[in-house]
Design a protein around this motif. Structure first.
Motif: not given
Length: 81
Positions: A14-18, A39-46, A57-59, A72-79
């Motif tokens: 995975l790469l992160l770019g600006d 990769p996928g990223v979604a923002t959750l508000s408070s 939420i990062i997948t 192996a398979g889908e990875l889902v976690y919250r930061v």
């Protein structure tokens, strides 16, 4: 995302770019899997989580090549930020 070696599923990273440059994202799993794709990223508000902080939420998909244990398979976690 980038595949470091053609046709080698264990080389997906995975790469992160600006918009100017990219850096590899260091992902750590409990079994130390090394291959990540789609990769996928979604923002959750408070308000979404009922807390005073916002979160992402990062997948990602963990191919069987480059995975360890049963990861192996889908990875889902919250930061939280």
């Amino acid at each position: 995302e980038v595949q470091k070696e053609l046709d080698n599923w264990s080389s997906w990273r995975l790469l992160l770019g600006d918009g100017i440059g990219f850096t590899e994202v260091s992902v750590r799993t409990p079994a130390l899997s090394s291959s990540f794709a789609n990769p996928g990223v979604a923002t959750l508000s408070s308000q979404d989580i009922g807390a005073n902080t916002s979160s992402f939420i990062i997948t990602s998909f963990v191919p069987s090549e480059g995975s360890w244990g049963n990861e192996a398979g889908e990875l889902v976690y919250r930061v939280e930020v």
